[in-house]
Design a protein around this motif. Sequence first.
Motif, short mmCIF file in Angstrom:
data_model
loop_
_atom_site.label_atom_id
_atom_site.label_comp_id
_atom_site.label_asym_id
_atom_site.label_seq_id
_atom_site.Cartn_x
_atom_site.Cartn_y
_atom_site.Cartn_z
N LEU A 18 56.06 105.47 37.37
CA LEU A 18 57.13 105.00 36.48
C LEU A 18 56.55 104.10 35.39
O LEU A 18 55.84 103.14 35.69
CB LEU A 18 58.18 104.22 37.29
CG LEU A 18 59.28 103.49 36.50
CD1 LEU A 18 60.16 104.50 35.76
CD2 LEU A 18 60.12 102.62 37.42
N ILE A 19 56.84 104.43 34.11
CA ILE A 19 56.46 103.57 32.98
C ILE A 19 57.67 102.77 32.54
O ILE A 19 58.76 103.33 32.35
CB ILE A 19 55.95 104.41 31.78
CG1 ILE A 19 54.67 105.17 32.12
CG2 ILE A 19 55.70 103.52 30.57
CD1 ILE A 19 54.16 106.09 31.01
N LEU A 20 57.51 101.47 32.40
CA LEU A 20 58.56 100.60 31.87
C LEU A 20 58.14 100.14 30.47
O LEU A 20 57.08 99.53 30.32
CB LEU A 20 58.77 99.38 32.78
CG LEU A 20 59.14 99.68 34.24
CD1 LEU A 20 59.19 98.39 35.05
CD2 LEU A 20 60.48 100.42 34.34
N LYS A 43 54.00 92.47 44.56
CA LYS A 43 54.18 93.71 43.80
C LYS A 43 55.64 94.16 43.67
O LYS A 43 55.97 95.33 43.81
CB LYS A 43 53.29 94.83 44.36
CG LYS A 43 51.79 94.52 44.28
CD LYS A 43 50.93 95.73 44.45
CE LYS A 43 50.57 96.03 45.87
NZ LYS A 43 49.61 95.09 46.44
N LYS A 44 56.50 93.18 43.40
CA LYS A 44 57.88 93.50 43.03
C LYS A 44 58.02 93.25 41.52
O LYS A 44 57.58 92.22 41.01
CB LYS A 44 58.88 92.62 43.79
CG LYS A 44 59.01 92.97 45.27
CD LYS A 44 60.21 92.25 45.87
CE LYS A 44 60.40 92.66 47.33
NZ LYS A 44 59.69 91.80 48.25
N ASP A 96 55.35 104.49 43.93
CA ASP A 96 53.90 104.41 44.14
C ASP A 96 53.23 103.54 43.08
O ASP A 96 52.50 102.61 43.38
CB ASP A 96 53.28 105.82 44.12
CG ASP A 96 53.42 106.52 45.47
OD1 ASP A 96 53.89 105.88 46.42
OD2 ASP A 96 53.07 107.72 45.55
N LEU A 97 53.47 103.88 41.78
CA LEU A 97 52.79 103.19 40.70
C LEU A 97 53.78 102.84 39.59
O LEU A 97 54.45 103.72 39.06
CB LEU A 97 51.67 104.07 40.12
CG LEU A 97 50.93 103.55 38.89
CD1 LEU A 97 50.25 102.21 39.15
CD2 LEU A 97 49.91 104.57 38.39
N GLN A 150 67.12 95.28 37.74
CA GLN A 150 66.48 96.02 38.84
C GLN A 150 65.33 95.21 39.44
O GLN A 150 64.64 94.49 38.72
CB GLN A 150 65.87 97.33 38.34
CG GLN A 150 66.81 98.32 37.71
CD GLN A 150 66.03 99.52 37.20
OE1 GLN A 150 65.79 100.48 37.91
NE2 GLN A 150 65.61 99.46 35.94
N ILE A 151 65.13 95.36 40.73
CA ILE A 151 63.91 94.86 41.38
C ILE A 151 63.23 96.09 41.98
O ILE A 151 63.75 96.71 42.91
CB ILE A 151 64.21 93.82 42.47
CG1 ILE A 151 64.93 92.61 41.85
CG2 ILE A 151 62.90 93.37 43.14
CD1 ILE A 151 65.40 91.59 42.86
N ILE A 152 62.10 96.47 41.38
CA ILE A 152 61.39 97.69 41.79
C ILE A 152 60.18 97.31 42.62
O ILE A 152 59.31 96.56 42.16
CB ILE A 152 60.95 98.51 40.55
CG1 ILE A 152 62.17 98.89 39.70
CG2 ILE A 152 60.19 99.77 40.97
CD1 ILE A 152 61.82 99.42 38.31
#
Length: 419
Positions: free
Chosen positions: A29-31, A93-94, A3-4, A105-107
């Motif tokens: 998710l925080i990166l 928004k990838k 979602d975010l 990763q591609i989120i």
Amino acid sequence: MVDLVIIGGGPAGLAAACKAWESGLRDILILERDKELGGILNQCIHNGFGLHRFGFGEQLTGPEYAGRFIEMLKGTGVKVQLDTMVLEVTPDKKVHCVSKEYGYQIIEAKSIILGMGCRERTRGAIGTPGTRPAGVYTAGAAQRYVNMEGYLVGKRVLILGSGDIGLIMARRMTLEGAKVLACVEVMPYSGGLTRNIVQCLNDFDIPLYLSHTIVDIQGKDRVEKAIVAEIGPDRKPIPGTEMEFDVDTILLSVGLIPENELTKQAGIEMDPRTKGAIVYENMETSIPGVFACGNVVQVHDLVDFVSGESELAGAAAANYIQNGPVAEGRVLTVKPGADLGYTLPQRIRLEGVEKSTNVSFRVRRICGKSTILVKSGDTVIARFKRDRLAPGEMEHIALPRVLLDRAPMDEVTIEIEEA
């Protein structure tokens, strides 16, 4: 699909995540590229944080302020990936990122919040003449060495620039036993908060030379001398005003730049004044569902304001995912007058304003007793009184929706009228 996704786990990312969770979002998710959350606050071990947010009875250090939000985060189900470098954000928004634990990763995200903070301007960016010896540091790099790595970077120090980090490092180096000879500022006023000038320079008898700069750095292996001269209104050194300082270290506190490589890469519209993204009243950028907050949008003076701005972005991202985009309608462009460096937000969608919206800005010069005028064309729609305005201190005004509705044109200008 997440979602975010929040890029950055510093004060902006932490506040945005907590608010988005509070607003009902459950897939966050925080990166964060560092090995722990907290961002720049982890190296800011002086107190004075959270005075606006937690009250004047609280004298928090940077790590303590970050700790408050990290504790709040523990009470949520927000996921965190540390030691993760974001390489690219695409317009659809990838998020491309890489880490030791998960590899490449591609989120895919429904919404993204950019909270990457800012970086320091270096010697190369300001073109200081002289040799290139060891001993020239940015103030933030020196702060990390002293406060986190346990290294004293020098014994005889000159500081170029009077931004807050430079002022704080003048005090820090003095407390660690170094001799800070002077703080030198190219502008006729300091770029830091008044309280930092008092507590970090005046209290330790460290002189501040305004309208001065370093005109030569001398030394072979390590800095040996710094030549400082007064400069005129044309920003050129005045011959005969040179002063010589015997130093082994020069700290640079010559400005911060929002960390916006990812923002530009995504094709987001940028503001040449702030060097950050152009945002709407809810911190949304020109790409729907992508928000930006904190020092990546505008360089703040107090972390309390970073947190407030980021909570606005967190709530707006949650609202975007739950209810869709803000309804189309009238949009006002906000512009700075002659004495202002910038205004933020740059655009206000009236459909996105329930009761009022905040506008922040910085002035270009010190102003005494003044009136802040909000004008649409020749019509003044609001006035705000101030006793003093200074470039080192960000100003905030709240514009009620009812006043914005009365604006005769789709453009609003913020101006300063000095008494």
